[in-house]
Each structure stands twice: as structure tokens, then as C-alpha cells.
Design a protein around this motif. Structure first.
Motif, PDB file in Angstrom:
ATOM      1  N   ARG A  78       0.842  -1.209   0.000  1.00  8.68           N
ATOM      2  CA  ARG A  78       0.000   0.000   0.000  1.00  8.68           C
ATOM      3  C   ARG A  78       0.876   1.258   0.000  1.00  8.68           C
ATOM      4  O   ARG A  78       0.551   2.259  -0.624  1.00  8.68           O
ATOM      5  CB  ARG A  78      -0.931   0.004   1.218  1.00  8.68           C
ATOM      6  N   SER A  79       2.025   1.178   0.678  1.00  9.24           N
ATOM      7  CA  SER A  79       2.899   2.359   0.779  1.00  9.24           C
ATOM      8  C   SER A  79       3.713   2.602  -0.489  1.00  9.24           C
ATOM      9  O   SER A  79       4.142   3.718  -0.748  1.00  9.24           O
ATOM     10  CB  SER A  79       3.830   2.230   1.986  1.00  9.24           C
ATOM     11  N   ILE A  80       3.945   1.549  -1.302  1.00  2.00           N
ATOM     12  CA  ILE A  80       4.767   1.756  -2.514  1.00  2.00           C
ATOM     13  C   ILE A  80       3.949   1.733  -3.809  1.00  2.00           C
ATOM     14  O   ILE A  80       4.218   2.477  -4.726  1.00  2.00           O
ATOM     15  CB  ILE A  80       5.931   0.725  -2.618  1.00  2.00           C
ATOM     16  N   SER A  81       2.939   0.830  -3.895  1.00  2.00           N
ATOM     17  CA  SER A  81       2.121   0.714  -5.109  1.00  2.00           C
ATOM     18  C   SER A  81       0.674   0.411  -4.720  1.00  2.00           C
ATOM     19  O   SER A  81       0.238  -0.744  -4.795  1.00  2.00           O
ATOM     20  CB  SER A  81       2.642  -0.405  -6.017  1.00  2.00           C
ATOM     21  N   PRO A  82      -0.075   1.445  -4.298  1.00  2.00           N
ATOM     22  CA  PRO A  82      -1.447   1.208  -3.819  1.00  2.00           C
ATOM     23  C   PRO A  82      -2.325   0.445  -4.817  1.00  2.00           C
ATOM     24  O   PRO A  82      -3.196  -0.323  -4.419  1.00  2.00           O
ATOM     25  CB  PRO A  82      -1.994   2.621  -3.590  1.00  2.00           C
ATOM     26  N   ALA A  83      -2.061   0.618  -6.115  1.00  2.00           N
ATOM     27  CA  ALA A  83      -2.883  -0.046  -7.133  1.00  2.00           C
ATOM     28  C   ALA A  83      -2.761  -1.570  -7.070  1.00  2.00           C
ATOM     29  O   ALA A  83      -3.640  -2.299  -7.542  1.00  2.00           O
ATOM     30  CB  ALA A  83      -2.481   0.447  -8.516  1.00  2.00           C
ATOM     31  N   LEU A  84      -1.654  -2.072  -6.475  1.00  6.09           N
ATOM     32  CA  LEU A  84      -1.419  -3.529  -6.465  1.00  6.09           C
ATOM     33  C   LEU A  84      -1.884  -4.200  -5.173  1.00  6.09           C
ATOM     34  O   LEU A  84      -1.777  -5.415  -5.040  1.00  6.09           O
ATOM     35  CB  LEU A  84       0.071  -3.830  -6.672  1.00  6.09           C
ATOM     36  N   VAL A  85      -2.387  -3.402  -4.219  1.00  7.83           N
ATOM     37  CA  VAL A  85      -2.654  -3.963  -2.888  1.00  7.83           C
ATOM     38  C   VAL A  85      -3.728  -5.055  -2.929  1.00  7.83           C
ATOM     39  O   VAL A  85      -3.692  -6.005  -2.134  1.00  7.83           O
ATOM     40  CB  VAL A  85      -3.007  -2.838  -1.875  1.00  7.83           C
ATOM     41  N   GLU A  86      -4.665  -4.968  -3.888  1.00  4.31           N
ATOM     42  CA  GLU A  86      -5.732  -5.979  -3.980  1.00  4.31           C
ATOM     43  C   GLU A  86      -5.208  -7.340  -4.445  1.00  4.31           C
ATOM     44  O   GLU A  86      -5.902  -8.341  -4.340  1.00  4.31           O
ATOM     45  CB  GLU A  86      -6.851  -5.501  -4.926  1.00  4.31           C
ATOM     46  N   ARG A  87      -3.985  -7.349  -4.961  1.00  5.02           N
ATOM     47  CA  ARG A  87      -3.420  -8.632  -5.432  1.00  5.02           C
ATOM     48  C   ARG A  87      -2.791  -9.430  -4.291  1.00  5.02           C
ATOM     49  O   ARG A  87      -2.344 -10.546  -4.499  1.00  5.02           O
ATOM     50  CB  ARG A  87      -2.377  -8.377  -6.524  1.00  5.02           C
ATOM     51  N   VAL A  88      -2.700  -8.833  -3.109  1.00  3.14           N
ATOM     52  CA  VAL A  88      -2.177  -9.559  -1.946  1.00  3.14           C
ATOM     53  C   VAL A  88      -3.355 -10.278  -1.291  1.00  3.14           C
ATOM     54  O   VAL A  88      -4.313  -9.635  -0.862  1.00  3.14           O
ATOM     55  CB  VAL A  88      -1.498  -8.591  -0.943  1.00  3.14           C
ATOM     56  N   GLU A  89      -3.294 -11.618  -1.239  1.00  2.00           N
ATOM     57  CA  GLU A  89      -4.434 -12.410  -0.757  1.00  2.00           C
ATOM     58  C   GLU A  89      -4.054 -13.261   0.450  1.00  2.00           C
ATOM     59  O   GLU A  89      -2.923 -13.702   0.580  1.00  2.00           O
ATOM     60  CB  GLU A  89      -4.938 -13.339  -1.876  1.00  2.00           C
ATOM     61  N   ARG A  90      -5.036 -13.497   1.295  1.00  2.00           N
ATOM     62  CA  ARG A  90      -4.862 -14.370   2.473  1.00  2.00           C
ATOM     63  C   ARG A  90      -5.261 -15.778   2.078  1.00  2.00           C
ATOM     64  O   ARG A  90      -6.366 -15.993   1.565  1.00  2.00           O
ATOM     65  CB  ARG A  90      -5.738 -13.842   3.625  1.00  2.00           C
ATOM     66  N   TYR A  91      -4.385 -16.771   2.295  1.00  2.00           N
ATOM     67  CA  TYR A  91      -4.672 -18.172   1.949  1.00  2.00           C
ATOM     68  C   TYR A  91      -5.518 -18.813   3.046  1.00  2.00           C
ATOM     69  O   TYR A  91      -5.164 -18.777   4.217  1.00  2.00           O
ATOM     70  CB  TYR A  91      -3.362 -18.950   1.781  1.00  2.00           C
ATOM     71  N   ASP A  92      -6.624 -19.413   2.648  1.00  2.00           N
ATOM     72  CA  ASP A  92      -7.505 -20.087   3.605  1.00  2.00           C
ATOM     73  C   ASP A  92      -7.494 -21.597   3.320  1.00  2.00           C
ATOM     74  O   ASP A  92      -8.047 -22.044   2.307  1.00  2.00           O
ATOM     75  CB  ASP A  92      -8.932 -19.538   3.475  1.00  2.00           C
ATOM     76  N   PRO A  93      -6.849 -22.407   4.203  1.00  2.00           N
ATOM     77  CA  PRO A  93      -6.762 -23.859   3.954  1.00  2.00           C
ATOM     78  C   PRO A  93      -8.130 -24.522   3.826  1.00  2.00           C
ATOM     79  O   PRO A  93      -8.283 -25.509   3.095  1.00  2.00           O
ATOM     80  CB  PRO A  93      -6.022 -24.395   5.196  1.00  2.00           C
ATOM     81  N   GLU A  94      -9.150 -23.998   4.527  1.00  2.00           N
ATOM     82  CA  GLU A  94     -10.496 -24.615   4.493  1.00  2.00           C
ATOM     83  C   GLU A  94     -11.033 -24.676   3.063  1.00  2.00           C
ATOM     84  O   GLU A  94     -11.693 -25.639   2.674  1.00  2.00           O
ATOM     85  CB  GLU A  94     -11.474 -23.818   5.371  1.00  2.00           C
ATOM     86  N   VAL A  95     -10.754 -23.638   2.302  1.00  2.00           N
ATOM     87  CA  VAL A  95     -11.245 -23.578   0.912  1.00  2.00           C
ATOM     88  C   VAL A  95     -10.572 -24.658   0.058  1.00  2.00           C
ATOM     89  O   VAL A  95     -11.113 -25.119  -0.933  1.00  2.00           O
ATOM     90  CB  VAL A  95     -10.964 -22.172   0.312  1.00  2.00           C
ATOM     91  N   HIS A  96      -9.365 -25.081   0.478  1.00  2.00           N
ATOM     92  CA  HIS A  96      -8.580 -26.045  -0.311  1.00  2.00           C
ATOM     93  C   HIS A  96      -8.529 -27.414   0.367  1.00  2.00           C
ATOM     94  O   HIS A  96      -7.505 -28.106   0.310  1.00  2.00           O
ATOM     95  CB  HIS A  96      -7.168 -25.510  -0.537  1.00  2.00           C
ATOM     96  N   GLY A  97      -9.593 -27.777   1.050  1.00  2.00           N
ATOM     97  CA  GLY A  97      -9.677 -29.103   1.666  1.00  2.00           C
ATOM     98  C   GLY A  97      -8.667 -29.324   2.773  1.00  2.00           C
ATOM     99  O   GLY A  97      -8.227 -30.457   3.014  1.00  2.00           O
ATOM    100  N   GLY A  98      -8.263 -28.253   3.460  1.00  2.00           N
ATOM    101  CA  GLY A  98      -7.339 -28.376   4.591  1.00  2.00           C
ATOM    102  C   GLY A  98      -5.878 -28.535   4.199  1.00  2.00           C
ATOM    103  O   GLY A  98      -5.018 -28.751   5.049  1.00  2.00           O
ATOM    104  N   LEU A  99      -5.564 -28.425   2.898  1.00  2.00           N
ATOM    105  CA  LEU A  99      -4.164 -28.606   2.443  1.00  2.00           C
ATOM    106  C   LEU A  99      -3.332 -27.364   2.726  1.00  2.00           C
ATOM    107  O   LEU A  99      -3.811 -26.238   2.545  1.00  2.00           O
ATOM    108  CB  LEU A  99      -4.120 -28.877   0.933  1.00  2.00           C
ATOM    109  N   PRO A 100      -2.059 -27.535   3.162  1.00  2.00           N
ATOM    110  CA  PRO A 100      -1.166 -26.378   3.327  1.00  2.00           C
ATOM    111  C   PRO A 100      -0.928 -25.702   1.972  1.00  2.00           C
ATOM    112  O   PRO A 100      -1.059 -26.335   0.914  1.00  2.00           O
ATOM    113  CB  PRO A 100       0.142 -26.987   3.853  1.00  2.00           C
ATOM    114  N   ILE A 101      -0.511 -24.444   2.024  1.00  2.00           N
ATOM    115  CA  ILE A 101      -0.363 -23.619   0.810  1.00  2.00           C
ATOM    116  C   ILE A 101       0.595 -24.240  -0.217  1.00  2.00           C
ATOM    117  O   ILE A 101       0.321 -24.246  -1.415  1.00  2.00           O
ATOM    118  CB  ILE A 101       0.076 -22.185   1.206  1.00  2.00           C
ATOM    119  N   PHE A 102       1.741 -24.808   0.249  1.00  2.00           N
ATOM    120  CA  PHE A 102       2.716 -25.360  -0.690  1.00  2.00           C
ATOM    121  C   PHE A 102       2.252 -26.678  -1.314  1.00  2.00           C
ATOM    122  O   PHE A 102       2.703 -27.045  -2.388  1.00  2.00           O
ATOM    123  CB  PHE A 102       4.096 -25.528  -0.019  1.00  2.00           C
ATOM    124  N   GLU A 103       1.347 -27.402  -0.600  1.00  2.00           N
ATOM    125  CA  GLU A 103       0.783 -28.639  -1.186  1.00  2.00           C
ATOM    126  C   GLU A 103      -0.195 -28.254  -2.307  1.00  2.00           C
ATOM    127  O   GLU A 103      -0.187 -28.839  -3.384  1.00  2.00           O
ATOM    128  CB  GLU A 103       0.057 -29.464  -0.112  1.00  2.00           C
TER     129      GLU A 103
END
Length: 309
Positions: free
Chosen positions: A227-252
Motif C-alpha cells: 500500500r505504501s509503494i504501489s497502492p494499485a497492487l494492494v488488492e493482489r495480496v491475498e490471504r490463503y484459507d486452507p479450508e477452501v482447499h480441503g485443509g491442504l497447506p499452501i505449498f501442497e
């Protein structure tokens, strides 16, 4: 762990451990105390509160006004127990201490601030018309008494974005100076941000579709930084939710682990049927190329050439 993917393919992988805080100090700024000066080595050893004293070579020493840098001898400029502001340019390895410079620089997203300097430059990788445009912007935003170097990442960015980056670095330098004025050596004055933020600073731009993070604290920190360097890109930063992916860790979910195991293997199979054998030694890394199952069609030379390609 930070993984950079192109589509589904892993192209970069970075690892940071808490145990690295003592050895991974490149870019940190310290108030150091000169322990001893060795004229025969043209170097000084400096206490920066690391297990081994750091080394400062004559070429990296700031010479007082009125003295010629070429003719100045290190023992005339530095004395034992003297306090100096310095920055690490090379991490300590094994029995070697870190390497230092007195010519401090603070990297931002688009520019590098060089405090108390007349340095003024624009990345040679940028096209001439872009360099001309950026030079005009730079003349307006350059802080008095400090130097600036414009990085390649500044291509196409607005004057406001450049000014925001310069202001952030100038404020950061003011805080370092204030801390230095009231610090007893040896003391850490500025620590490079953790690896995730460094990767974002060096890499992240509009070419990236998203940044996915599985940790709340880091997610907030990265969002604030973007947000401090490129506010236009801030929406591209997302929070990973394992529940949505069947409980799998992000790297799996993104098949990073299996690609890492393949990449770090001693033997790497090539698409042609050939293979690489990779052996690491202290001095160098040896890569042996084998034709293996790639037996070719016409001649040995052609087969080897295709395999090497």
C-alpha cells in the motif's frame, strides 16, 4: 518459505530461518567501534556485536573533506576505539567476519538513497527516453544533501510514486541518524526487513497476478508495505484459507514441495531423456551432463549438441 511461480512452475525459492539472524546481516547498518587498524592489510577490524569482528577495507572508508581518497592511509583516518557508522556488504562465512562499508545506502522499491552524498544516477538498463523523463522527476524530488540512484523497477512509474518512495527512505534515514546520536557502540541501527518483504520490494510489480500468504501477521505487513509503494497492487495480496482447499497447506495446493524435491535432487532428468548430476564442493559446484536415454538419430555430435541444449 517464499516460492515464485510462473503459471504452476516453480522458478524461485527462498528460505529464511530465525537462526539466520546472526549470519544473514547483509544490508544492516550498525554503530561500530574500531578494535584495531592493520596498515599492512589496509583494513580495520570493527566490533558490531557479531561473534566475529567485521572487516572494513581502505577502499570502503569515508575520507574526511580535504583529504584525497587515493592517497589517504587507513591508519590516518581510523583509530582504535573510534565509533563509526557502517553497513554490512557481505555476510560472515565460516571463520570470516562480515565485510563493511562506510558508504551507506538505503534501497527502496524504485530508488536507492545514498545519505550525505552527491551520487546521482539512473539505471543504465532503462531506455534513453525513460531516463530523460526520470531525470526531470528526480531533480524535483531529490532531498537536499543526499544522493539518489533510480532502479530499473522505476520504468513507467509516476512522479508521485517516485516521490513517495524517496520520502519514505528520507524519513527512514532521519530515524537512523537519531538512533545513532544516542547509541553506544556496538549497536544495530537498521535491520533489513525480513525476507518476505525483501522479495516483494525486489520482485513484485504489475506482472504478478497475486501474492498468496498463509500467515495473518505477514499478510498485514506485506499489505501495508505494498500500500505504501504501489497502492494499485494492494488488492493482489491475498490471504490463503486452507479450508477452501480441503485443509491442504499452501505449498501442497500449489505443488511446490514436489517440485522442490525434484529440483534439489542430485540427479535431475532432462526432457530429452538425458540427465544432470550436481555435486557441491566448498570451492565450486560441478554439473555433469549425461546423454542417458537420449541416444539421438543421426550422429554423436548432433545427439550431444541437442542434449546440451
Amino acid at each position: 518459505h517464499v516460492a515464485v511461480l510462473e503459471g504452476r512452475q516453480l522458478i524461485e525459492h527462498y528460505v529464511s530461518r530465525h537462526a539466520d539472524d546472526v549470519s544473514q546481516i547483509h544490508g544492516n547498518i550498525y554503530m561500530g567501534r574500531v578494535e584495531n587498524v592493520l596498515p599492512g592489510m589496509e583494513a580495520a577490524f570493527v566490533d558490531i556485536a557479531t561473534p566475529k569482528n567485521a572487516v572494513l577495507y581502505r577502499s570502503d572508508v569515508t575520507v574526511p573533506d580535504g583529504q584525497s581518497k587515493r592517497n589517504a592511509r587507513i591508519e590516518d583516518v581510523l583509530k582504535a576505539r573510534q565509533l563509526i557508522l557502517c553497513q554490512v556488504t557481505k555476510n560472515p562465512i565460516a571463520h570470516k567476519g562480515a565485510r563493511l562499508t562506510q558508504e551507506v545506502s538505503l534501497p527502496g522499491r524504485f530508488v536507492v538513497l545514498v545519505p550525505n552524498s552527491t551520487t546521482y544516477g539512473i539505471s543504465k538498463r532503462l531506455p534513453d527516453n525513460e531516463r530523460k523523463r526520470l531525470r526531470n522527476v528526480l531533480d524535483k524530488v531529490r532531498p537536499a544533501g543526499h544522493g539518489l540512484i533510480v532502479r530499473t523497477a522505476a520504468e513507467g512509474i509516476s512522479a508521485e510514486e517516485l516521490e513517495r518512495d524517496v520520502q519514505r527512505l528520507a524519513t527512514q534515514w532521519s530515524q537512523i541518524e537519531e538512533l545513532a546520536a544516542r547509541s553506544q557502540a556496538p549497536a544495530l541501527l537498521y535491520q533489513e526487513p525480513d525476507m518476505a518483504v525483501r522479495v516483494i520490494r525486489e520482485e513484485f510489480n504489475q506482472d504478478y497476478r497475486q501474492v498468496v500468504i498463509d500467515d495473518d501477521h505477514l499478510y498485514e505487513e506485506v499489505r501495508d508495505y505494498v500500500r505504501s509503494i504501489s497502492p494499485a497492487l494492494v488488492e493482489r495480496v491475498e490471504r490463503y484459507d486452507p479450508e477452501v482447499h480441503g485443509g491442504l497447506p499452501i505449498f501442497e495446493t500449489h505443488h511446490v514441495h514436489e517440485q522442490l524435491h525434484k529440483a534439489l535432487d542430485r540427479k535431475v532428468w532432462l526432457p530429452s531423456g538425458g540427465s544432470l548430476n550436481i555435486e557441491r564442493t566448498e570451492a565450486l559446484t560441478v554439473i555433469d551432463v549425461n546423454t542417458g536415454k537420449n541416444v539421438g538419430k543421426s550422429s554423436l555430435e548432433e545427439t550431444v549438441f541437442r542434449n546440451n541444449l
